[in-house]
Design an enzyme around this catalytic site. Sequence first.
Site: not given
Ligand code: KIV
Length: 263
Positions: A180, A83, A44-45, A113, A115
């Site tokens: 992280e 994500d 989600d980055s 994933k 978080e």
């Molecule tokens: O969204 C992302 O890029 C991440 C990584 C930093 C692990 O969650």
Amino acid sequence: MPITVRDLLSFKERGERFVMLTAYDYPTARILDEAGVPVLLVGDSVGNNVLGYDTTIPVTMDEMLHHCRAVARGASNALVVGDMPFMSFHTSIQEGIANAGRFLKEGGAHAIKLERPSIEVAAAIVDRGIPVMGHIGLGPQSVHAMGGYRVQGRSEEHARKLLDEAQTLDKAGIFALVLEGIPAELAARITEAVATPTIGIGAGPHCDGQVLVINDLLGLGFGSYPKFAKPYADLRGTITGAVQAFQADVRAGTFPDEAHSYR
Ligand code: KIV
């Protein structure tokens, strides 16, 4: 042979360090896949690295699925992990399961994933046969609650809480765990204590694998890079140079030349 979640466990068992990189589009995914990167995270980055948002918070399910499909089309061997964005698994277990399923059905991902998830949501998604990667420590989706991007687990009490969380997620059957923004010593303790492979970012050298945001690795960022990120290239400088050279040629009338024109 395409990478599966079981391969990551084998890496850990053999003591073979591995990498995961973020990817947000087809050409990057294809280049990373061909370079042998085993895991591509459609993070989600994408929000702050591609879409121009300040944080990952505004990123939607539709945006994530759009980028996930592009990455999946570029990946022949890599395991593609989608994500789950902010508020896509927070309001109910049912909603979490449904949105996780969309990553596999519509996004072409092999796994998702979560978080800083609740154990109930993580366990319920694992239970539906969807491979889950956990993510603990500094969670950018909680930037406002943390009061900024701060290293987590510095006190012994908080460190124990994170160790506990890692062990609970491990027991719930996650296939990998992102650590992280935590001290290297704590990441080493967690890596030792769980069967699942750990993947660090800003968590020191003792994790089973390492992940970086591709824009940071390639030098495509604006402003300064976080302490833990190492740019291995200066693509922003390379792009600027190429574009300036093109502009100069056009202005001077030297492009297109004979070789780039039809007769
Ligand atoms: O969204 C992302 O890029 C991440 C990584 C930093 C692990 O969650």
